[in-house]
Design a protein around this motif. Structure first.
Motif, PDB file in Angstrom:
ATOM      1  N   THR A   1     -23.644  89.181  13.086  1.00 15.08           N
ATOM      2  CA  THR A   1     -23.659  89.884  11.804  1.00 15.08           C
ATOM      3  C   THR A   1     -23.816  91.367  12.124  1.00 15.08           C
ATOM      4  O   THR A   1     -24.664  91.743  12.925  1.00 15.08           O
ATOM      5  CB  THR A   1     -24.831  89.411  10.937  1.00 15.08           C
ATOM      6  OG1 THR A   1     -24.684  88.014  10.681  1.00 15.08           O
ATOM      7  CG2 THR A   1     -24.872  90.171   9.623  1.00 15.08           C
ATOM      8  N   MET A   2     -22.988  92.196  11.496  1.00 20.33           N
ATOM      9  CA  MET A   2     -22.953  93.612  11.834  1.00 20.33           C
ATOM     10  C   MET A   2     -23.255  94.470  10.624  1.00 20.33           C
ATOM     11  O   MET A   2     -22.963  94.077   9.488  1.00 20.33           O
ATOM     12  CB  MET A   2     -21.568  93.989  12.367  1.00 20.33           C
ATOM     13  CG  MET A   2     -21.113  93.233  13.597  1.00 20.33           C
ATOM     14  SD  MET A   2     -22.126  93.570  15.048  1.00 20.33           S
ATOM     15  CE  MET A   2     -21.832  95.331  15.281  1.00 20.33           C
ATOM     16  N   GLY A   3     -23.817  95.635  10.890  1.00 22.07           N
ATOM     17  CA  GLY A   3     -24.124  96.538   9.792  1.00 22.07           C
ATOM     18  C   GLY A   3     -23.954  97.999  10.174  1.00 22.07           C
ATOM     19  O   GLY A   3     -23.899  98.338  11.367  1.00 22.07           O
ATOM     20  N   TRP A   4     -23.837  98.810   9.143  1.00 26.95           N
ATOM     21  CA  TRP A   4     -23.861 100.266   9.301  1.00 26.95           C
ATOM     22  C   TRP A   4     -25.059 100.804   8.512  1.00 26.95           C
ATOM     23  O   TRP A   4     -25.286 100.388   7.368  1.00 26.95           O
ATOM     24  CB  TRP A   4     -22.590 100.911   8.747  1.00 26.95           C
ATOM     25  CG  TRP A   4     -21.364 100.739   9.578  1.00 26.95           C
ATOM     26  CD1 TRP A   4     -20.353  99.833   9.377  1.00 26.95           C
ATOM     27  CD2 TRP A   4     -21.006 101.494  10.746  1.00 26.95           C
ATOM     28  NE1 TRP A   4     -19.389  99.988  10.339  1.00 26.95           N
ATOM     29  CE2 TRP A   4     -19.768 100.991  11.193  1.00 26.95           C
ATOM     30  CE3 TRP A   4     -21.598 102.536  11.448  1.00 26.95           C
ATOM     31  CZ2 TRP A   4     -19.113 101.506  12.322  1.00 26.95           C
ATOM     32  CZ3 TRP A   4     -20.958 103.036  12.567  1.00 26.95           C
ATOM     33  CH2 TRP A   4     -19.731 102.530  12.990  1.00 26.95           C
ATOM     34  N   PHE A   5     -25.773 101.715   9.150  1.00 33.06           N
ATOM     35  CA  PHE A   5     -26.882 102.410   8.514  1.00 33.06           C
ATOM     36  C   PHE A   5     -26.681 103.902   8.747  1.00 33.06           C
ATOM     37  O   PHE A   5     -25.894 104.302   9.612  1.00 33.06           O
ATOM     38  CB  PHE A   5     -28.224 101.960   9.113  1.00 33.06           C
ATOM     39  CG  PHE A   5     -28.583 100.543   8.763  1.00 33.06           C
ATOM     40  CD1 PHE A   5     -27.988  99.474   9.411  1.00 33.06           C
ATOM     41  CD2 PHE A   5     -29.507 100.273   7.764  1.00 33.06           C
ATOM     42  CE1 PHE A   5     -28.309  98.160   9.081  1.00 33.06           C
ATOM     43  CE2 PHE A   5     -29.838  98.973   7.419  1.00 33.06           C
ATOM     44  CZ  PHE A   5     -29.232  97.914   8.078  1.00 33.06           C
ATOM     45  N   ARG A   6     -27.413 104.708   8.006  1.00 25.82           N
ATOM     46  CA  ARG A   6     -27.333 106.145   8.222  1.00 25.82           C
ATOM     47  C   ARG A   6     -28.697 106.789   8.026  1.00 25.82           C
ATOM     48  O   ARG A   6     -29.557 106.232   7.338  1.00 25.82           O
ATOM     49  CB  ARG A   6     -26.300 106.785   7.284  1.00 25.82           C
ATOM     50  CG  ARG A   6     -26.681 106.783   5.824  1.00 25.82           C
ATOM     51  CD  ARG A   6     -25.535 107.337   4.983  1.00 25.82           C
ATOM     52  NE  ARG A   6     -25.893 107.435   3.568  1.00 25.82           N
ATOM     53  CZ  ARG A   6     -25.068 107.821   2.607  1.00 25.82           C
ATOM     54  NH1 ARG A   6     -23.801 108.152   2.905  1.00 25.82           N
ATOM     55  NH2 ARG A   6     -25.479 107.896   1.355  1.00 25.82           N
ATOM     56  N   GLN A   7     -28.850 107.943   8.644  1.00 28.07           N
ATOM     57  CA  GLN A   7     -30.112 108.676   8.516  1.00 28.07           C
ATOM     58  C   GLN A   7     -29.804 110.160   8.378  1.00 28.07           C
ATOM     59  O   GLN A   7     -29.239 110.769   9.292  1.00 28.07           O
ATOM     60  CB  GLN A   7     -31.019 108.429   9.721  1.00 28.07           C
ATOM     61  CG  GLN A   7     -32.404 109.013   9.552  1.00 28.07           C
ATOM     62  CD  GLN A   7     -33.411 108.439  10.535  1.00 28.07           C
ATOM     63  OE1 GLN A   7     -33.039 107.808  11.528  1.00 28.07           O
ATOM     64  NE2 GLN A   7     -34.687 108.637  10.266  1.00 28.07           N
ATOM     65  N   ALA A   8     -30.181 110.700   7.236  1.00 26.53           N
ATOM     66  CA  ALA A   8     -29.998 112.123   6.976  1.00 26.53           C
ATOM     67  C   ALA A   8     -31.232 112.873   7.469  1.00 26.53           C
ATOM     68  O   ALA A   8     -32.311 112.284   7.606  1.00 26.53           O
ATOM     69  CB  ALA A   8     -29.800 112.356   5.490  1.00 26.53           C
ATOM     70  N   PRO A   9     -31.096 114.168   7.724  1.00 28.07           N
ATOM     71  CA  PRO A   9     -32.241 114.950   8.205  1.00 28.07           C
ATOM     72  C   PRO A   9     -33.430 114.842   7.258  1.00 28.07           C
ATOM     73  O   PRO A   9     -33.283 115.006   6.045  1.00 28.07           O
ATOM     74  CB  PRO A   9     -31.692 116.378   8.249  1.00 28.07           C
ATOM     75  CG  PRO A   9     -30.228 116.211   8.407  1.00 28.07           C
ATOM     76  CD  PRO A   9     -29.874 114.967   7.642  1.00 28.07           C
ATOM     77  N   GLY A  10     -34.581 114.516   7.808  1.00 27.12           N
ATOM     78  CA  GLY A  10     -35.800 114.446   7.013  1.00 27.12           C
ATOM     79  C   GLY A  10     -35.934 113.199   6.163  1.00 27.12           C
ATOM     80  O   GLY A  10     -36.880 113.087   5.373  1.00 27.12           O
ATOM     81  N   LYS A  11     -35.013 112.243   6.335  1.00 23.65           N
ATOM     82  CA  LYS A  11     -35.060 111.019   5.528  1.00 23.65           C
ATOM     83  C   LYS A  11     -35.112 109.794   6.424  1.00 23.65           C
ATOM     84  O   LYS A  11     -34.850 109.854   7.617  1.00 23.65           O
ATOM     85  CB  LYS A  11     -33.835 110.951   4.613  1.00 23.65           C
ATOM     86  CG  LYS A  11     -33.778 112.058   3.576  1.00 23.65           C
ATOM     87  CD  LYS A  11     -32.644 111.822   2.599  1.00 23.65           C
ATOM     88  CE  LYS A  11     -32.626 112.878   1.506  1.00 23.65           C
ATOM     89  NZ  LYS A  11     -31.528 112.639   0.532  1.00 23.65           N
TER      90      LYS A  11
ATOM     91  N   CYS B   1     -24.400 101.919  14.033  1.00 27.08           N
ATOM     92  CA  CYS B   1     -23.925 100.551  13.952  1.00 27.08           C
ATOM     93  C   CYS B   1     -25.036  99.657  14.479  1.00 27.08           C
ATOM     94  O   CYS B   1     -25.786 100.060  15.370  1.00 27.08           O
ATOM     95  CB  CYS B   1     -22.622 100.471  14.714  1.00 27.08           C
ATOM     96  SG  CYS B   1     -22.378  99.238  15.902  1.00 27.08           S
ATOM     97  N   ALA B   2     -25.170  98.472  13.905  1.00 26.76           N
ATOM     98  CA  ALA B   2     -26.245  97.567  14.267  1.00 26.76           C
ATOM     99  C   ALA B   2     -25.742  96.134  14.300  1.00 26.76           C
ATOM    100  O   ALA B   2     -24.791  95.793  13.582  1.00 26.76           O
ATOM    101  CB  ALA B   2     -27.391  97.695  13.274  1.00 26.76           C
ATOM    102  N   ALA B   3     -26.402  95.318  15.124  1.00 24.44           N
ATOM    103  CA  ALA B   3     -25.963  93.927  15.287  1.00 24.44           C
ATOM    104  C   ALA B   3     -27.152  92.990  15.334  1.00 24.44           C
ATOM    105  O   ALA B   3     -28.237  93.352  15.808  1.00 24.44           O
ATOM    106  CB  ALA B   3     -25.154  93.773  16.576  1.00 24.44           C
ATOM    107  N   THR B   4     -26.944  91.775  14.847  1.00 23.56           N
ATOM    108  CA  THR B   4     -27.914  90.712  15.013  1.00 23.56           C
ATOM    109  C   THR B   4     -27.192  89.397  15.229  1.00 23.56           C
ATOM    110  O   THR B   4     -26.130  89.165  14.646  1.00 23.56           O
ATOM    111  CB  THR B   4     -28.862  90.611  13.804  1.00 23.56           C
ATOM    112  OG1 THR B   4     -29.810  89.564  14.062  1.00 23.56           O
ATOM    113  CG2 THR B   4     -28.107  90.283  12.521  1.00 23.56           C
TER     114      THR B   4
END
Length: 125
Positions: free
Chosen positions: A33-43, A96-99
């Motif tokens: 199972t795959m996913g996309w995550f994101r991280q903005a500055p300061g968040k 990108c992330a996987a499990t």
């Protein structure tokens, strides 16, 4: 050893498009199972989209539905994120992330055991 390597990030003007890719190796990609995550500055890290092993089930953050599309090519061990009509608020590092622990298309970052190094997406106004 699992490796996830993102690519495709960059600088784009608002309204433009980008396609992110994630190359996976080290384990049977076709059952992950795959996913996309994101991280903005300061968040904190934010869920973007996820996809089942077959590609038959997907999940998106509500605010991104209609603009982002997640897909995968199991023959190429690749995950993609097509991002259209980009906005300055989409600026972030995308991961990108996987499990392999579940077939559930999870929106929770804690479900995912393996992460790429991230690719920067910057959207100018």
């Amino acid at each position: 050893q699992v490796q996830l390597v993102e690519s495709g990030g960059g600088l784009v003007q608002a309204g433009g498009s980008l396609r992110l890719s994630c190359a996976a190796s080290g384990r049977t990609f076709s059952v992950a199972t795959m996913g996309w995550f994101r991280q903005a500055p300061g968040k904190g890290r934010e869920f973007v989209a996820a996809i089942s092993w077959s590609g038959g089930r997907t999940s998106y953050a509500d605010a991104l539905k209609g603009r982002f599309t997640i897909s995968r090519d199991n023959a190429k061990n690749a995950l993609y994120l097509q991002m259209n009509d980009l906005k300055p608020e989409d600026t972030a590092v995308y991961y990108c992330a996987a499990t392999w622990r579940t077939t559930y298309v999870s929106t929770n970052s804690g479900t995912y055991d393996y992460w790429g190094q991230g690719t920067q997406v910057t959207v100018s106004s």
